[in-house]
Design a protein around this motif. Structure first.
Motif, PDB file in Angstrom:
ATOM      1  N   LEU A   1       0.902  -1.264   0.039  1.00  0.00           N
ATOM      2  CA  LEU A   1      -0.039  -0.084   0.051  1.00  0.00           C
ATOM      3  C   LEU A   1       0.894   1.186  -0.221  1.00  0.00           C
ATOM      4  O   LEU A   1       1.889   1.568   0.727  1.00  0.00           O
ATOM      5  CB  LEU A   1      -1.001  -0.070   1.326  1.00  0.00           C
ATOM      6  N   PRO A   2       0.651   2.226  -0.986  1.00  0.00           N
ATOM      7  CA  PRO A   2       1.457   3.157  -0.814  1.00  0.00           C
ATOM      8  C   PRO A   2       1.559   4.384  -0.017  1.00  0.00           C
ATOM      9  O   PRO A   2       0.501   4.342   0.725  1.00  0.00           O
ATOM     10  CB  PRO A   2       1.221   3.846  -2.325  1.00  0.00           C
ATOM     11  N   SER A   3       2.737   4.674   0.643  1.00  0.00           N
ATOM     12  CA  SER A   3       2.818   5.902   1.710  1.00  0.00           C
ATOM     13  C   SER A   3       3.486   7.041   0.915  1.00  0.00           C
ATOM     14  O   SER A   3       3.440   7.356  -0.196  1.00  0.00           O
ATOM     15  CB  SER A   3       3.802   5.334   2.591  1.00  0.00           C
ATOM     16  N   LEU A   4       3.322   8.050   1.813  1.00  0.00           N
ATOM     17  CA  LEU A   4       3.912   9.432   1.161  1.00  0.00           C
ATOM     18  C   LEU A   4       5.045   9.591   0.816  1.00  0.00           C
ATOM     19  O   LEU A   4       5.620  10.474   0.124  1.00  0.00           O
ATOM     20  CB  LEU A   4       3.537  10.523   2.412  1.00  0.00           C
ATOM     21  N   THR A   5       6.074   8.713   1.465  1.00  0.00           N
ATOM     22  CA  THR A   5       7.469   8.573   0.930  1.00  0.00           C
ATOM     23  C   THR A   5       7.689   7.672   0.040  1.00  0.00           C
ATOM     24  O   THR A   5       7.225   6.537   0.240  1.00  0.00           O
ATOM     25  CB  THR A   5       8.569   8.165   2.351  1.00  0.00           C
ATOM     26  N   LYS A   6       8.150   8.222  -0.935  1.00  0.00           N
ATOM     27  CA  LYS A   6       8.402   7.647  -2.127  1.00  0.00           C
ATOM     28  C   LYS A   6       9.399   6.211  -1.973  1.00  0.00           C
ATOM     29  O   LYS A   6      10.639   6.489  -1.360  1.00  0.00           O
ATOM     30  CB  LYS A   6       9.141   8.162  -3.271  1.00  0.00           C
ATOM     31  N   GLY A   7       9.084   5.111  -2.547  1.00  0.00           N
ATOM     32  CA  GLY A   7       9.730   3.938  -2.324  1.00  0.00           C
ATOM     33  C   GLY A   7       9.520   3.108  -1.004  1.00  0.00           C
ATOM     34  O   GLY A   7      10.129   2.111  -0.739  1.00  0.00           O
ATOM     35  N   VAL A   8       8.690   3.908   0.063  1.00  0.00           N
ATOM     36  CA  VAL A   8       8.390   3.218   1.246  1.00  0.00           C
ATOM     37  C   VAL A   8       6.943   2.643   1.141  1.00  0.00           C
ATOM     38  O   VAL A   8       6.144   3.572   0.735  1.00  0.00           O
ATOM     39  CB  VAL A   8       8.753   4.038   2.647  1.00  0.00           C
ATOM     40  N   PHE A   9       6.407   1.733   1.631  1.00  0.00           N
ATOM     41  CA  PHE A   9       5.114   1.162   1.469  1.00  0.00           C
ATOM     42  C   PHE A   9       4.781   0.531   3.004  1.00  0.00           C
ATOM     43  O   PHE A   9       5.545   0.403   3.916  1.00  0.00           O
ATOM     44  CB  PHE A   9       5.190   0.258   0.721  1.00  0.00           C
ATOM     45  N   PHE A  10       3.313   0.761   2.826  1.00  0.00           N
ATOM     46  CA  PHE A  10       2.694  -0.031   4.135  1.00  0.00           C
ATOM     47  C   PHE A  10       2.400  -1.517   3.575  1.00  0.00           C
ATOM     48  O   PHE A  10       2.078  -1.740   2.337  1.00  0.00           O
ATOM     49  CB  PHE A  10       1.342   0.559   4.753  1.00  0.00           C
ATOM     50  N   TYR A  11       2.318  -2.717   4.424  1.00  0.00           N
ATOM     51  CA  TYR A  11       2.357  -3.842   3.945  1.00  0.00           C
ATOM     52  C   TYR A  11       0.961  -4.469   4.384  1.00  0.00           C
ATOM     53  O   TYR A  11       0.853  -4.567   5.749  1.00  0.00           O
ATOM     54  CB  TYR A  11       3.570  -4.855   4.530  1.00  0.00           C
TER      55      TYR A  11
ATOM     56  N   LYS B   1      -6.399  -7.777  -6.178  1.00  0.00           N
ATOM     57  CA  LYS B   1      -6.930  -7.004  -7.489  1.00  0.00           C
ATOM     58  C   LYS B   1      -8.482  -6.258  -7.266  1.00  0.00           C
ATOM     59  O   LYS B   1      -8.707  -5.165  -7.532  1.00  0.00           O
ATOM     60  CB  LYS B   1      -6.957  -7.970  -8.896  1.00  0.00           C
ATOM     61  N   THR B   2      -9.162  -7.131  -6.551  1.00  0.00           N
ATOM     62  CA  THR B   2     -10.413  -6.724  -6.371  1.00  0.00           C
ATOM     63  C   THR B   2     -10.306  -5.407  -5.331  1.00  0.00           C
ATOM     64  O   THR B   2     -10.865  -4.308  -5.505  1.00  0.00           O
ATOM     65  CB  THR B   2     -11.381  -7.601  -5.599  1.00  0.00           C
ATOM     66  N   LEU B   3      -9.523  -5.354  -4.476  1.00  0.00           N
ATOM     67  CA  LEU B   3      -9.100  -4.553  -3.353  1.00  0.00           C
ATOM     68  C   LEU B   3      -8.870  -2.989  -4.085  1.00  0.00           C
ATOM     69  O   LEU B   3      -9.113  -1.876  -4.052  1.00  0.00           O
ATOM     70  CB  LEU B   3      -7.983  -4.656  -2.385  1.00  0.00           C
ATOM     71  N   LYS B   4      -7.636  -3.310  -4.989  1.00  0.00           N
ATOM     72  CA  LYS B   4      -7.081  -2.116  -5.806  1.00  0.00           C
ATOM     73  C   LYS B   4      -8.014  -1.588  -6.742  1.00  0.00           C
ATOM     74  O   LYS B   4      -7.371  -0.475  -7.347  1.00  0.00           O
ATOM     75  CB  LYS B   4      -5.842  -2.506  -5.946  1.00  0.00           C
TER      76      LYS B   4
ATOM     77  N   ALA C   1      -4.360   3.882   6.553  1.00  0.00           N
ATOM     78  CA  ALA C   1      -4.201   2.738   5.788  1.00  0.00           C
ATOM     79  C   ALA C   1      -5.253   1.634   6.345  1.00  0.00           C
ATOM     80  O   ALA C   1      -5.878   0.669   5.597  1.00  0.00           O
ATOM     81  CB  ALA C   1      -2.889   2.109   5.426  1.00  0.00           C
ATOM     82  N   ARG C   2      -4.991   1.351   7.945  1.00  0.00           N
ATOM     83  CA  ARG C   2      -5.751   0.373   8.449  1.00  0.00           C
ATOM     84  C   ARG C   2      -7.308   0.661   8.490  1.00  0.00           C
ATOM     85  O   ARG C   2      -7.996  -0.042   8.209  1.00  0.00           O
ATOM     86  CB  ARG C   2      -5.068   0.411   9.994  1.00  0.00           C
ATOM     87  N   GLU C   3      -7.610   1.967   8.630  1.00  0.00           N
ATOM     88  CA  GLU C   3      -8.965   2.565   8.569  1.00  0.00           C
ATOM     89  C   GLU C   3      -9.622   1.991   7.340  1.00  0.00           C
ATOM     90  O   GLU C   3     -10.808   1.550   6.973  1.00  0.00           O
ATOM     91  CB  GLU C   3      -9.070   3.747   8.881  1.00  0.00           C
ATOM     92  N   TRP C   4      -8.821   2.342   6.260  1.00  0.00           N
ATOM     93  CA  TRP C   4      -9.351   1.979   4.918  1.00  0.00           C
ATOM     94  C   TRP C   4      -9.621   0.598   4.633  1.00  0.00           C
ATOM     95  O   TRP C   4     -10.665   0.047   4.244  1.00  0.00           O
ATOM     96  CB  TRP C   4      -8.483   2.538   3.814  1.00  0.00           C
ATOM     97  N   VAL C   5      -8.503  -0.269   5.151  1.00  0.00           N
ATOM     98  CA  VAL C   5      -8.626  -1.664   4.813  1.00  0.00           C
ATOM     99  C   VAL C   5      -9.885  -2.445   5.547  1.00  0.00           C
ATOM    100  O   VAL C   5     -10.602  -3.165   5.259  1.00  0.00           O
ATOM    101  CB  VAL C   5      -7.496  -2.412   5.163  1.00  0.00           C
ATOM    102  N   GLU C   6      -9.917  -1.804   6.896  1.00  0.00           N
ATOM    103  CA  GLU C   6     -11.196  -2.232   7.798  1.00  0.00           C
ATOM    104  C   GLU C   6     -12.358  -1.859   7.078  1.00  0.00           C
ATOM    105  O   GLU C   6     -13.243  -2.809   7.005  1.00  0.00           O
ATOM    106  CB  GLU C   6     -11.044  -1.582   8.911  1.00  0.00           C
ATOM    107  N   ASP C   7     -12.555  -1.000   6.333  1.00  0.00           N
ATOM    108  CA  ASP C   7     -14.151  -0.517   5.559  1.00  0.00           C
ATOM    109  C   ASP C   7     -13.844  -1.193   4.349  1.00  0.00           C
ATOM    110  O   ASP C   7     -15.149  -1.992   4.034  1.00  0.00           O
ATOM    111  CB  ASP C   7     -14.107   0.815   4.991  1.00  0.00           C
ATOM    112  N   PHE C   8     -12.988  -1.639   3.806  1.00  0.00           N
ATOM    113  CA  PHE C   8     -12.874  -2.662   2.662  1.00  0.00           C
ATOM    114  C   PHE C   8     -13.244  -3.891   3.049  1.00  0.00           C
ATOM    115  O   PHE C   8     -14.195  -4.697   2.283  1.00  0.00           O
ATOM    116  CB  PHE C   8     -11.785  -2.653   2.192  1.00  0.00           C
ATOM    117  N   VAL C   9     -12.651  -4.690   4.131  1.00  0.00           N
ATOM    118  CA  VAL C   9     -13.055  -5.997   4.682  1.00  0.00           C
ATOM    119  C   VAL C   9     -14.539  -5.969   4.972  1.00  0.00           C
ATOM    120  O   VAL C   9     -15.211  -6.939   4.564  1.00  0.00           O
ATOM    121  CB  VAL C   9     -12.172  -6.293   5.704  1.00  0.00           C
ATOM    122  N   LEU C  10     -15.161  -4.873   5.636  1.00  0.00           N
ATOM    123  CA  LEU C  10     -16.542  -5.070   5.944  1.00  0.00           C
ATOM    124  C   LEU C  10     -17.286  -4.992   4.879  1.00  0.00           C
ATOM    125  O   LEU C  10     -18.343  -5.914   4.574  1.00  0.00           O
ATOM    126  CB  LEU C  10     -16.861  -3.962   6.722  1.00  0.00           C
TER     127      LEU C  10
END
Length: 348
Positions: A147-157, A246-249, A265-274
């Motif tokens: 999942l992209p973060s504000l820092t280029k080349g740094v991600f959330f997993y 793929k469905t998520l993105k 990122a966690r809040e967004w994924v939580e909404d997606f999972v629901l």
């Protein structure tokens, strides 16, 4: 074979010769034709298609009123983001039947509304074991995506585990790094929430270091979970997790900008999972939600849809040439199903 244009040209030449005093059979002889062939050509040119168009309308033709109702329903606020396959499932749940998917697609096409929305060279490794689930919590698959973060080349997993039979997301976490410890905590959480007992579950994943780390393997042994792994660099061995990502993105509300923080990122994924578990009608499960499949509610829902279609057939039998749609979800789901190769067939 002589084309129609060439025949027309030859007939013009013969007519000019005959008007100049030549006899038909002589002119045909010079051209290497028989007079009978020329007569047939003239006759075919004079033929007209005198068939009349049918004035009868099919008995099962949709009326203009019904057509407009179908179009209004498809374009309504409730259904405008769905395709006809999803719409008929939702309507059946409401006890309604308007038309088949094919009819809806045809009406959309007539209304001009039907337009939308790497190859790899796998190394030779033994294919993973074929796994078949006939109920929830028998086989899980999991993977990690960026999942992209504000820092280029740094991600959330994003770590995400799904049940093969129901497609339900049974556990997920978002972290700032890939780590075997996080993976083991994730599986422990999923097993606790689902009440998985020893020897009940097979966990499939790819060959990444978090999946095969010592901490992760020790945790699986402690829980009594049997691990299963894809071949290196072969994403097709774990298609259900790949499809979920793929469905998520590809969701319309997937952020166009990077996530500003780990908590966002966690809040967004939580909404997606629901949404995915409780609202998403899965095309491979006859358009029921993963949660309904996981809890067994799907059987009553699909039985209700069958009853709706049978009632619709009784009311308008002329619209069916065969049986109604059966509305049965698959009784088993197989991961990495073995397909007999041409060499194996020849050897047999």
């Amino acid at each position: 074979m002589i084309s129609a244009q060439e025949k027309k040209h030859v007939l013009v030449l013969i007519d000019e010769a005959c008007e100049s005093g030549a006899r038909l059979h002589k002119a045909c002889e010079i051209l290497g034709l028989s007079p009978r062939a020329v007569q047939r050509w003239r006759k075919s040119q004079a033929l007209e298609d005198k068939r009349k168009e049918s004035s009868k309308n099919p008995r099962n033709k949709i009326s203009e009123t019904e057509r407009q109702e179908i179009l209004n329903t498809i374009n309504s606020r409730e259904f405008r983001d769905m395709n006809p396959h999803q719409i008929v499932a939702a309507l059946a749940d409401q006890g309604r039947y308007l038309a088949s998917e094919a009819t809806m697609y045809r009406i959309l096409k007539e209304a001009g509304q039907s337009t939308h929305r790497q190859a790899s060279s796998p190394k030779k490794h033994q294919k993973p074991m074929e796994l078949t689930a006939t109920a929830p919590n028998q086989i899980w698959t999991w993977d990690i995506t960026y999942l992209p973060s504000l820092t280029k080349g740094v991600f959330f997993y994003l770590y995400m585990v799904i049940d093969l039979y129901s497609r339900k997301v049974v556990a997920w976490q978002v972290h700032t790094r890939e780590d075997s410890t996080h993976a083991s905590e994730l599986i422990q959480e999923g097993c606790y929430q689902e009440g998985v007992s020893r020897g009940q579950l097979v966990l499939h994943s790819d060959n990444g270091s978090p999946m095969k780390g010592a901490t992760m393997l020790a945790t699986l042994q402690q829980l009594g979970v049997m691990p299963s792994f894809s071949r290196p660099s072969v994403s097709n061995d774990n298609p259900y997790s790949e499809s979920l990502f793929k469905t998520l993105k590809y969701r319309p509300w997937y952020p166009r900008r990077p996530f500003q923080s780990l908590s966002e990122a966690r809040e967004w994924v939580e909404d997606f999972v629901l949404w995915y578990n409780l609202e998403h009608r899965h095309s491979k499960l006859e358009y029921i939600t993963p949660d309904e499949r996981h809890t067994g509610e799907d059987k009553a829902i699909l039985a209700h849809r069958r009853a709706v279609y049978q009632r619709a057939k009784r009311n308008h039998p002329e619209r069916w040439s065969g049986q109604t749609r059966q509305w049965f979800a698959p009784e088993e789901v197989t991961l990495n199903k073995h397909r007999t190769s041409r060499v194996e067939k020849m050897a047999a």
